[in-house]
Design a protein around this motif. Structure first.
Motif, PDB file in Angstrom:
ATOM      1  N   LEU A  53      36.559  45.414  51.552  1.00 45.55           N
ATOM      2  CA  LEU A  53      37.019  46.536  50.753  1.00 45.55           C
ATOM      3  C   LEU A  53      37.284  46.104  49.315  1.00 45.55           C
ATOM      4  CD1 LEU A  53      37.933  49.565  51.032  1.00 45.55           C
ATOM      5  CD2 LEU A  53      40.261  48.668  51.260  1.00 45.55           C
ATOM      6  N   GLY A  54      36.834  46.930  48.363  1.00 43.64           N
ATOM      7  CA  GLY A  54      37.018  46.587  46.952  1.00 43.64           C
ATOM      8  C   GLY A  54      37.743  47.649  46.154  1.00 43.64           C
ATOM      9  N   SER A  55      38.433  48.575  46.821  1.00 44.50           N
ATOM     10  CA  SER A  55      39.021  49.745  46.164  1.00 44.50           C
ATOM     11  C   SER A  55      40.092  49.428  45.138  1.00 44.50           C
ATOM     12  CB  SER A  55      39.615  50.692  47.219  1.00 44.50           C
ATOM     13  OG  SER A  55      40.621  50.029  47.970  1.00 44.50           O
ATOM     14  N   HIS A  56      40.678  48.217  45.202  1.00 46.27           N
ATOM     15  CA  HIS A  56      41.729  47.841  44.263  1.00 46.27           C
ATOM     16  C   HIS A  56      41.309  46.650  43.390  1.00 46.27           C
ATOM     17  CE1 HIS A  56      43.927  50.246  47.198  1.00 46.27           C
ATOM     18  NE2 HIS A  56      44.881  50.392  46.309  1.00 46.27           N
ATOM     19  N   GLY A  57      40.006  46.420  43.295  1.00 43.02           N
ATOM     20  CA  GLY A  57      39.514  45.311  42.479  1.00 43.02           C
ATOM     21  C   GLY A  57      39.721  43.954  43.094  1.00 43.02           C
ATOM     22  N   LEU A  94      38.002  42.197  45.037  1.00 43.65           N
ATOM     23  CA  LEU A  94      36.826  41.337  45.204  1.00 43.65           C
ATOM     24  C   LEU A  94      36.487  40.573  43.930  1.00 43.65           C
ATOM     25  CD1 LEU A  94      34.464  43.586  47.376  1.00 43.65           C
ATOM     26  CD2 LEU A  94      36.303  42.020  48.087  1.00 43.65           C
ATOM     27  N   GLY A  95      37.003  41.013  42.787  1.00 43.40           N
ATOM     28  CA  GLY A  95      36.818  40.271  41.546  1.00 43.40           C
ATOM     29  C   GLY A  95      35.460  40.409  40.906  1.00 43.40           C
ATOM     30  N   HIS A  96      34.701  41.455  41.267  1.00 43.43           N
ATOM     31  CA  HIS A  96      33.359  41.641  40.716  1.00 43.43           C
ATOM     32  C   HIS A  96      33.337  42.595  39.523  1.00 43.43           C
ATOM     33  CE1 HIS A  96      32.098  39.358  44.106  1.00 43.43           C
ATOM     34  NE2 HIS A  96      32.288  40.317  44.997  1.00 43.43           N
ATOM     35  N   GLY A  97      34.505  43.009  39.045  1.00 42.05           N
ATOM     36  CA  GLY A  97      34.570  43.895  37.896  1.00 42.05           C
ATOM     37  C   GLY A  97      34.433  45.367  38.210  1.00 42.05           C
ATOM     38  N   SER A  98      34.381  45.701  39.490  1.00 43.25           N
ATOM     39  CA  SER A  98      34.264  47.104  39.898  1.00 43.25           C
ATOM     40  C   SER A  98      35.182  47.345  41.085  1.00 43.25           C
ATOM     41  CB  SER A  98      32.815  47.433  40.278  1.00 43.25           C
ATOM     42  OG  SER A  98      32.445  46.744  41.462  1.00 43.25           O
ATOM     43  N   LEU A  99      35.188  48.593  41.578  1.00 45.35           N
ATOM     44  CA  LEU A  99      36.021  48.951  42.723  1.00 45.35           C
ATOM     45  C   LEU A  99      35.181  49.241  43.957  1.00 45.35           C
ATOM     46  CD1 LEU A  99      38.602  51.327  40.974  1.00 45.35           C
ATOM     47  CD2 LEU A  99      38.585  48.829  41.114  1.00 45.35           C
ATOM     48  N   THR A 100      33.965  48.757  43.955  1.00 47.84           N
ATOM     49  CA  THR A 100      33.063  48.969  45.086  1.00 47.84           C
ATOM     50  C   THR A 100      33.274  47.896  46.147  1.00 47.84           C
ATOM     51  OG1 THR A 100      31.324  47.684  43.985  1.00 47.84           O
ATOM     52  CG2 THR A 100      31.336  50.075  43.648  1.00 47.84           C
ATOM     53  N   SER A 101      32.906  48.243  47.356  1.00 49.38           N
ATOM     54  CA  SER A 101      33.031  47.304  48.474  1.00 49.38           C
ATOM     55  C   SER A 101      31.745  46.511  48.657  1.00 49.38           C
ATOM     56  CB  SER A 101      33.377  48.068  49.756  1.00 49.38           C
ATOM     57  OG  SER A 101      34.596  48.786  49.606  1.00 49.38           O
ATOM     58  N   SER A 105      47.289  47.946  36.102  1.00 53.46           N
ATOM     59  CA  SER A 105      47.421  48.506  37.436  1.00 53.46           C
ATOM     60  C   SER A 105      46.432  47.835  38.388  1.00 53.46           C
ATOM     61  CB  SER A 105      47.171  50.011  37.412  1.00 53.46           C
ATOM     62  OG  SER A 105      47.175  50.541  38.718  1.00 53.46           O
ATOM     63  N   ILE A 106      45.191  47.704  37.929  1.00 59.23           N
ATOM     64  CA  ILE A 106      44.142  47.022  38.684  1.00 59.23           C
ATOM     65  C   ILE A 106      43.431  46.045  37.760  1.00 59.23           C
ATOM     66  CG2 ILE A 106      41.893  47.316  39.785  1.00 59.23           C
ATOM     67  CD1 ILE A 106      42.886  49.894  41.011  1.00 59.23           C
ATOM     68  N   GLN A 107      43.321  44.802  38.188  1.00 56.96           N
ATOM     69  CA  GLN A 107      42.584  43.767  37.467  1.00 56.96           C
ATOM     70  C   GLN A 107      41.335  43.478  38.279  1.00 56.96           C
ATOM     71  OE1 GLN A 107      43.324  42.292  34.468  1.00 56.96           O
ATOM     72  NE2 GLN A 107      41.437  41.101  34.589  1.00 56.96           N
ATOM     73  N   ALA A 108      40.202  44.035  37.856  1.00 58.56           N
ATOM     74  CA  ALA A 108      38.990  44.003  38.686  1.00 58.56           C
ATOM     75  C   ALA A 108      38.178  42.719  38.552  1.00 58.56           C
ATOM     76  CB  ALA A 108      38.109  45.204  38.362  1.00 58.56           C
ATOM     77  N   PHE A 109      38.571  41.825  37.658  1.00 56.19           N
ATOM     78  CA  PHE A 109      37.891  40.527  37.551  1.00 56.19           C
ATOM     79  C   PHE A 109      38.956  39.461  37.310  1.00 56.19           C
ATOM     80  CE2 PHE A 109      37.820  42.715  33.485  1.00 56.19           C
ATOM     81  CZ  PHE A 109      38.403  41.793  32.631  1.00 56.19           C
ATOM     82  N   PRO A 110      38.683  38.190  37.613  1.00 54.30           N
ATOM     83  CA  PRO A 110      39.696  37.136  37.524  1.00 54.30           C
ATOM     84  C   PRO A 110      40.313  37.003  36.146  1.00 54.30           C
ATOM     85  CG  PRO A 110      37.797  36.362  38.757  1.00 54.30           C
ATOM     86  CD  PRO A 110      37.403  37.682  38.160  1.00 54.30           C
ATOM     87  N   ALA A 111      41.646  36.854  36.125  1.00 55.66           N
ATOM     88  CA  ALA A 111      42.396  36.627  34.891  1.00 55.66           C
ATOM     89  C   ALA A 111      43.201  35.343  35.046  1.00 55.66           C
ATOM     90  CB  ALA A 111      43.324  37.804  34.602  1.00 55.66           C
ATOM     91  N   LEU A 112      43.230  34.541  33.993  1.00 55.20           N
ATOM     92  CA  LEU A 112      43.992  33.300  34.008  1.00 55.20           C
ATOM     93  C   LEU A 112      45.478  33.617  33.865  1.00 55.20           C
ATOM     94  CD1 LEU A 112      44.093  30.178  33.923  1.00 55.20           C
ATOM     95  CD2 LEU A 112      43.800  30.340  31.436  1.00 55.20           C
ATOM     96  N   LEU A 113      46.295  33.129  34.793  1.00 56.01           N
ATOM     97  CA  LEU A 113      47.735  33.353  34.759  1.00 56.01           C
ATOM     98  C   LEU A 113      48.452  32.055  34.427  1.00 56.01           C
ATOM     99  CD1 LEU A 113      50.170  35.229  35.223  1.00 56.01           C
ATOM    100  CD2 LEU A 113      50.139  34.506  37.624  1.00 56.01           C
ATOM    101  N   ASP A 114      49.192  32.062  33.336  1.00 59.25           N
ATOM    102  CA  ASP A 114      49.945  30.884  32.910  1.00 59.25           C
ATOM    103  C   ASP A 114      51.317  30.912  33.581  1.00 59.25           C
ATOM    104  OD1 ASP A 114      50.756  28.606  31.652  1.00 59.25           O
ATOM    105  OD2 ASP A 114      51.101  29.532  29.697  1.00 59.25           O
ATOM    106  N   VAL A 115      51.412  30.290  34.748  1.00 60.60           N
ATOM    107  CA  VAL A 115      52.672  30.295  35.490  1.00 60.60           C
ATOM    108  C   VAL A 115      53.728  29.475  34.761  1.00 60.60           C
ATOM    109  CG1 VAL A 115      53.796  29.662  37.665  1.00 60.60           C
ATOM    110  CG2 VAL A 115      51.484  30.644  37.678  1.00 60.60           C
ATOM    111  N   THR A 116      53.383  28.274  34.387  1.00 66.50           N
ATOM    112  CA  THR A 116      54.269  27.408  33.626  1.00 66.50           C
ATOM    113  C   THR A 116      53.413  26.476  32.778  1.00 66.50           C
ATOM    114  OG1 THR A 116      55.875  25.584  33.759  1.00 66.50           O
ATOM    115  CG2 THR A 116      54.440  25.914  35.657  1.00 66.50           C
TER     116      THR A 116
END
Length: 391
Positions: A195-199, A201-208, A299-310
């Motif tokens: 399922l890709g309804s909330h992004g 899958l990381g492919h830049g879309s909401l498709t499955s 709200s939805i991040q449909a492709f990978p984003a770099l998160l700077d935790v620390t």
């Protein structure tokens, strides 16, 4: 190594309360929600010796403790096993000798050197629901794949339990979300499907996607670990960077969440007697003169984003709950973020957060976190005593 848990505890997955033992109702909030890290009671074998927990696997209502020292076995805590020292539906003899385990809400899968078995936790059958013989595997083929991966495929959370995978993927590890999967290959490439309804899958879309598809945004950056929650996914690069994508409704990506910020502002306003003003601009409000930046909510991040935790250290390992995330740094600190209404963030509150925050309890107790495992609504952390440098 000691294990601590916090979060959802309605079935005694973290600690067993007197009312649970007596069979009384579990309507008392403080028994359901454990907001402060609490050490797990160690299981004992039939001779009365304490078993050392090597790994924790968790579902919504249960926790499986994998003991690999000596005569290895699995013990369950939670629904159907509140006061039992033996696995629910699997006797000590049947789990004796197992080397890995995987638990969903309905099934417990055990990996032995020569076979793999899946047991239906809703029944008390004397035989597994599914099994696979591993005699054909030679020693040269390497160690047993990490569950839910099995030779030729993986174990799903619902029937059909066995799902095949192409050998061309060279699978290294696999994580299963609510209705999607994320696979790490031996090359460091990441594949997702479902399922890709909330992004997620990381492919830049909401498709499955019916079949595994490479996450192209990560191509060329080898990854070392993958994890997934209900509707979000994360991975760690070889360099210790954390990438996140999918649903951010509760701040589980560690990115600004409009809904979460509004809820916190309303709560602060109520606590301040309505005197606190909204600190963020409403959707139809124009930025004030001289304002350079307007906060962007995700709200939805449909492709990978770099998160700077620390910025001070790299990420060692990561795990996801339904709507929260937990990561361990190379310095031995635990950071959590996302939905926290059951105390699963470990900050001794029931607040949610869309920013990674360090769990201060372990630092205050001079403990070093070495592993973390998220259940659906709770979190389990493995710690060792911090070695204090001598002067």
């Amino acid at each position: 190594m000691r294990w601590f848990g916090f979060g959802f505890n309605a079935f005694g997955q973290i600690c067993v309360h007197e009312k649970l033992i007596k069979g009384a109702g579990s309507d008392v909030a403080e028994e359901v929600k454990v907001s402060s890290p609490t050490e797990l009671i160690r299981h004992v074998d039939r001779s009365g010796c304490c078993l050392k927990t090597s790994q924790i696997k968790a579902s919504w209502s249960r926790r499986a403790s994998l003991h690999l020292d000596g005569d290895s076995c699995v013990c369950l805590a939670g629904f159907g096993a509140v006061i039992s020292t033996e696995p629910c539906g699997v006797s000590a003899v049947e789990s004796h000798g197992c080397k890995d385990a995987f638990i969903s809400e309905s099934y417990l899968t055990l990996a032995f050197p020569e076979r793999i078995e899946s047991w239906d936790l809703q029944k008390r059958d004397n035989t597994p629901s599914w099994s696979m013989d591993l005699e054909a595997q030679s020693q040269s083929s390497g160690p047993l794949l990490n569950l839910p991966l099995v030779p030729g495929g993986y174990i799903a959370t619902k029937p059909p339990l066995y799902r095949p995978l192409s050998p061309n993927l060279r699978a290294k590890s696999l994580a299963l979300g609510g209705e999607h999967a994320i696979l790490l290959c031996a090359t460091g490439a990441v594949y997702t499907w479902g399922l890709g309804s909330h992004g997620q899958l990381g492919h830049g879309s909401l498709t499955s996607e019916d079949e595994p598809r490479a996450v192209e945004a990560l191509w060329g950056m080898p990854m070392s670990r993958v994890a997934t929650g209900g509707w979000h996914s994360v991975c760690i690069s070889d360099g210790g960077d954390l990438y996140v994508w999918g649903w951010n409704e509760s701040g589980q990506l560690g990115l600004p969440s409009r809904g979460l910020r509004k809820a916190l502002q309303q709560q602060s306003s109520q606590q301040a007697g309505g005197l606190c003003q909204d600190a963020t601009a409403s959707p139809g409000e124009e930025p004030q003169e001289g304002e350079k930046h307007e906060e962007v909510f995700i709200s939805i991040q449909a492709f990978p984003a770099l998160l700077d935790v620390t910025p001070s250290c790299e990420i060692r390992t990561v795990s996801c709950g339904s709507r929260h995330t937990a990561a361990v740094t190379t310095a031995g600190d635990l950071y959590t973020w996302g939905w926290g209404e059951y105390g699963q963030l470990g900050h001794q509150t029931l607040l949610s957060s869309d920013e990674p925050q360090r769990v201060e309890f372990f630092r205050e107790q001079q403990m070093r976190v070495v592993d973390v495992v998220c259940g659906t609504w709770n979190t389990f952390a493995a710690v060792i005593k911090e070695e204090v440098a001598r002067s």
